[in-house]
Design a protein around this motif. Structure first.
Motif, PDB file in Angstrom:
ATOM      1  N   LEU A   1       5.522  -2.043  -2.355  1.00 49.02           N
ATOM      2  CA  LEU A   1       4.189  -2.445  -0.577  1.00 49.02           C
ATOM      3  C   LEU A   1       3.806  -1.318  -0.460  1.00 49.02           C
ATOM      4  CD1 LEU A   1       3.661  -5.005   0.355  1.00 49.02           C
ATOM      5  CD2 LEU A   1       5.173  -4.357   2.488  1.00 49.02           C
ATOM      6  N   ALA A   2       4.612   0.053  -0.565  1.00 52.50           N
ATOM      7  CA  ALA A   2       4.022   0.981   0.541  1.00 52.50           C
ATOM      8  C   ALA A   2       2.667   1.643  -0.871  1.00 52.50           C
ATOM      9  CB  ALA A   2       5.181   2.140   0.520  1.00 52.50           C
TER      10      ALA A   2
ATOM     11  N   ALA B   1      -4.277  -7.839   1.520  1.00 47.13           N
ATOM     12  CA  ALA B   1      -3.337  -7.173   0.373  1.00 47.13           C
ATOM     13  C   ALA B   1      -2.960  -9.133   0.101  1.00 47.13           C
ATOM     14  CB  ALA B   1      -2.136  -6.857   1.210  1.00 47.13           C
TER      15      ALA B   1
ATOM     16  N   MET C   1      -4.776   0.542  -1.714  1.00 40.25           N
ATOM     17  CA  MET C   1      -6.014   0.088  -0.868  1.00 40.25           C
ATOM     18  C   MET C   1      -6.531   1.386  -0.223  1.00 40.25           C
ATOM     19  SD  MET C   1      -3.878  -3.918  -0.659  1.00 40.25           S
ATOM     20  CE  MET C   1      -5.684  -4.856   0.011  1.00 40.25           C
ATOM     21  N   ASP C   2      -6.079   2.311   0.613  1.00 40.43           N
ATOM     22  CA  ASP C   2      -5.988   2.828   1.845  1.00 40.43           C
ATOM     23  C   ASP C   2      -7.492   3.725   0.434  1.00 40.43           C
ATOM     24  OD1 ASP C   2      -4.786   1.937   3.940  1.00 40.43           O
ATOM     25  OD2 ASP C   2      -3.544   2.884   3.385  1.00 40.43           O
TER      26      ASP C   2
ATOM     27  N   TYR D   1      -0.046  -0.526  -0.459  1.00 41.41           N
ATOM     28  CA  TYR D   1      -1.036  -0.104   0.555  1.00 41.41           C
ATOM     29  C   TYR D   1      -1.564   1.156   0.473  1.00 41.41           C
ATOM     30  CZ  TYR D   1       0.626  -4.280   3.861  1.00 41.41           C
ATOM     31  OH  TYR D   1       0.957  -4.969   4.064  1.00 41.41           O
ATOM     32  N   GLU D   2      -1.175   1.990   0.052  1.00 45.29           N
ATOM     33  CA  GLU D   2      -2.310   3.507  -0.393  1.00 45.29           C
ATOM     34  C   GLU D   2      -2.825   3.112  -1.409  1.00 45.29           C
ATOM     35  OE1 GLU D   2       0.008   8.266  -1.375  1.00 45.29           O
ATOM     36  OE2 GLU D   2       0.732   6.383  -2.814  1.00 45.29           O
TER      37      GLU D   2
ATOM     38  N   ALA E   1      -2.554  -7.482  -3.775  1.00 45.01           N
ATOM     39  CA  ALA E   1      -1.176  -6.673  -3.966  1.00 45.01           C
ATOM     40  C   ALA E   1      -0.763  -7.610  -5.287  1.00 45.01           C
ATOM     41  CB  ALA E   1       0.113  -7.384  -2.546  1.00 45.01           C
TER      42      ALA E   1
ATOM     43  N   ASN F   1      -9.090  -2.762   2.916  1.00 44.99           N
ATOM     44  CA  ASN F   1      -8.173  -3.356   4.133  1.00 44.99           C
ATOM     45  C   ASN F   1      -7.077  -3.781   3.897  1.00 44.99           C
ATOM     46  OD1 ASN F   1      -7.189  -4.043   6.658  1.00 44.99           O
ATOM     47  ND2 ASN F   1      -9.542  -4.299   7.294  1.00 44.99           N
ATOM     48  N   ARG F   2      -5.785  -3.825   4.086  1.00 45.76           N
ATOM     49  CA  ARG F   2      -4.509  -3.595   3.883  1.00 45.76           C
ATOM     50  C   ARG F   2      -4.649  -5.463   3.963  1.00 45.76           C
ATOM     51  NH1 ARG F   2       0.539   1.188   5.376  1.00 45.76           N
ATOM     52  NH2 ARG F   2      -1.233   2.259   4.902  1.00 45.76           N
TER      53      ARG F   2
END
Lengths: 339, 345
Positions: free
Chosen positions: B137-138, B154, B144-145, B141-142, B118, B150-151
């Motif tokens: 953070l959002a 992180a 990583m997707d 995650y986006e 992260a 996998n979230r």
């Protein structure tokens, strides 16, 4: 290649285990293979598939601990290399069996001249005098195509380019006229045009000297060009072996099939999207009890997680694969085998 | 690429030179230069992938690094998305960094082992954008997707991932600031064959989704043929041939390109038997002391007298194809038709 000839090297049930702090890692799991005189056997697999460890185990080159050769026999020249004394083994290493390592940068000693490193096996194994060793060294350097050989004996490894260093490595491996040459990824660290030079050199020397060669690589293109027979390794096991034409034309194991499809071609039609083998190779913390490829295999069925398939012969002579799909009785759907 | 003709190039490189000085003696006097990149020019159209191939030491990575100003270039101009990069001051360069990013060869060395995934992916966001911690953070995650991580991972560190997954972290970091242009410097060279295809497919997917432009640096000709729209071939600091993928692989014109392509082994024993590789003699000369005339003249199987005297000029063959070789120069082919040059092969 004469199929009837007695194998020069016969490996049975070889098992190598590394003891680490995180537990045991089963790097080589019951590997059987043989090598016939004058044959070139290609060994293919990804990193961690156990191809290098298998070949290093044959000559007991792995430091122990952590490595431990737990089982198996390696018959060479009427003796079992895993049982003989260290003194006897020294007579085999570098003299009857030559070894070319992957990285020509790190496998030559930087503080000795090339001449010294070439003469070392000649004096130790063949008992040549200094002058004899010197003239033989010059011959060897000329054999592998290094110009101005006499003057270059005085040079140190850093004064050679990568391709030239690999030629020196080959010269050292050939110094005592070995019956078997084991080449561990000898062209991986080199550029394609230099790789082409080395491959041509090996093809030429093979015919000139008539030795048997084991060529380890992950590059299927290199194997297609030089090998007589191919052995595909996955998770420390041989999953398929056979004559080179058979393996490429009619691969039987799903791993071999996927491996052949995942590499794009330089010539011929171009695929829009690359075929992918999902997931990663497993780390073998235990000896395999089921098929090691089942989690990445698109054809996996119940039986694959219940037992570990053994190498089974198929119609073409000498072609064997370790997969339950070949066992027609257990195959769930017949079309899956062709897909 | 018919429509690309009318569009302005996203990346415009003109006569780029990158010399590394050699210092010697007690007073570290400047005794010469390593001419890593010696006067190259090319364009990359928006949405295009330009493959840059060549052997180790030919200067292909230096090209990638100097057009992103990771080096201070010796001379020449680089224009990315309409703004000059090669000769601007640090502050204005920094404001342009978000649009140009890099994916490095070695995912092990290019990720800080003491930072979590992260924080690695979030660092460019902290540097260049003002986001609240939720937004940050959002976004992580986006990203990583997008790259298929996998979230739940992180909070993990780089050593807990495999090579292919680490390369995905590097890709997510490069995408964080919505770049237009990404230099991929041998992104798959350190990966296993079965993992290479996964990463290449991911790069292609992301290109379609985010409208990215790539400079794809590689020594793997088969992978470049797969991913690139156009290919530039480098030898000893110069581009010897640029052409569309189809033209280059179907009919290479420069003798070096011909040798390079013929040296690639075919994963098919039938074809291998009939393949006649052009085996080049010798090694690449030192870029500190390149040969006079054409750089390739010391190894070229078709070398002529003129090659050892005069540096060949780049000739345009139309359709985006350029070749720098005396075999195709005006005085050799009086008709000045490319077909006439090809019959010389």
């Amino acid at each position: 290649m004469p199929d009837t000839a007695m194998p020069i090297l016969d490996v049975k049930g070889l098992k190598t285990v590394f003891r680490t702090r995180g537990g045991e890692v089963h790097a080589v799991n019951s590997v059987d293979f043989d090598l016939r005189p004058g044959e070139l056997l290609g060994v293919v697999g990804e990193s961690g598939s156990g191809k290098s460890v298998t070949m290093m185990s044959l000559l007991r080159l792995l430091p122990s601990p952590p490595a431990e050769m737990r089982d198996g026999t390696v018959m060479f020249d009427g003796q079992d290399l895993l049982k003989i004394s260290p003194e006897e083994l020294r007579k085999v290493r570098g003299s009857k069996i030559g070894f070319i390592f992957q990285d020509p940068m790190t496998s030559l000693n930087p503080v000795y001249t090339i001449g010294f490193q070439l003469a070392e096996p000649l004096r130790a194994h063949m008992g040549l005098s200094k002058a004899q060793a010197r003239s033989r060294s010059i011959e060897l350097l000329q054999l592998v195509g290094i110009p101005d050989a006499e003057r270059r004996l005085k040079d140190y490894p850093h004064q050679f380019s990568g391709g030239m260093r690999q030629r020196v490595m080959i010269a050292i491996a050939l110094a005592c006229d070995p019956q078997v040459l084991i080449a561990d990824e000898p062209t991986t660290a080199l550029d394609v045009t230099i790789q082409a030079q080395i491959i041509e050199l090996v093809k030429e020397l093979r015919h000139k000297l008539g030795m048997a060669i084991i060529w380890i690589t992950h590059d299927l293109g290199v194997i297609a060009g030089i090998a007589d027979r191919v052995m595909v390794m996955y998770a420390g096991q041989v999953v398929e072996e056979g004559p080179v034409g058979e393996i490429f034309r009619d691969p039987q194991h799903p791993y071999t099939q996927a491996l052949l499809k995942t590499v794009p071609a330089v010539r011929g039609p171009r695929a829009e999207r690359l075929q992918v083998i999902e997931g990663q190779p497993p780390i073998m913390y235990e000896a395999p009890v089921a098929c090691s490829f089942r989690n990445r295999c698109q054809f996996a069925f119940d039986r694959c997680s219940q037992a570990n398939p053994a190498l089974t012969g198929i119609s073409a002579p000498g072609h064997r694969a370790a997969c339950f799909l070949l066992d027609k009785a257990s195959t769930p759907e017949p079309e899956a085998a062709n897909g | 690429m018919a429509e690309a003709e009318s569009v302005n190039p996203l990346v415009k490189v003109r006569d780029l030179k990158m010399y590394f000085p050699i210092h010697s003696g007690l007073f570290r006097t400047h005794v010469g230069d390593i001419k890593a990149v010696d006067g190259i020019s090319f364009d990359i159209m928006p949405g295009e992938t330009l493959g840059l191939v060549g052997e180790s030491g030919c200067g292909k990575s230096t090209v990638g690094r100097s057009i992103l100003r990771l080096y201070d270039v010796t001379s020449g101009t680089v224009e990315i998305n309409g703004s000059e990069i090669a000769h601007v001051d640090r502050d204005s360069l920094r404001s342009k960094r978000p649009m140009m990013q890099m994916i490095f060869q070695d995912p092990q060395a290019s990720l800080n082992p003491r930072m979590t995934v992260a924080s690695i992916i979030g660092e460019p966001l902290d540097e260049h954008m003002k986001l609240s911690s939720d937004e940050r953070l959002a976004r992580i995650y986006e990203l990583m997707d997008w790259v298929g991580l996998n979230r739940a991972f992180a909070k993990r560190y780089p050593h807990e991932f495999s090579g292919g997954q680490r390369q995905r972290i590097g890709i997510a970091r490069a995408l964080a600031l919505n770049p237009k242009f990404i230099v991929c410097d041998e992104p798959i060279a350190a990966l296993d064959v079965s993992i290479q295809a996964q990463v290449v497919n991911l790069l292609e997917e992301l290109q379609d989704r985010l409208d990215l432009t790539y400079l794809f640096i590689s020594h793997d000709l088969s992978m470049v043929r797969h991913i690139a729209d156009r290919v530039a071939v480098m030898y000893l600091g110069r581009i010897v041939e640029v052409a569309s993928r189809e033209a280059l692989f179907a009919e290479p014109l420069h003798p070096y390109t011909q040798a390079l392509l013929s040296a690639v082994p075919e994963p098919d024993p039938e074809l291998e038997r009939h393949r006649k590789p052009i085996v080049l003699q010798g090694d690449v000369p030192s870029p500190a002391n390149p040969p006079k005339g054409c750089n390739f003249s010391t190894r070229c199987p078709k070398v002529m007298d003129i090659c050892r005297q005069i540096e060949p000029e780049v000739r345009d063959f139309g359709g985006g194809r350029q070749v720098a070789c005396h075999l195709y120069s005006e005085n050799m082919t009086t008709t000045a038709e490319p077909t006439a040059g090809q019959t010389k092969n």
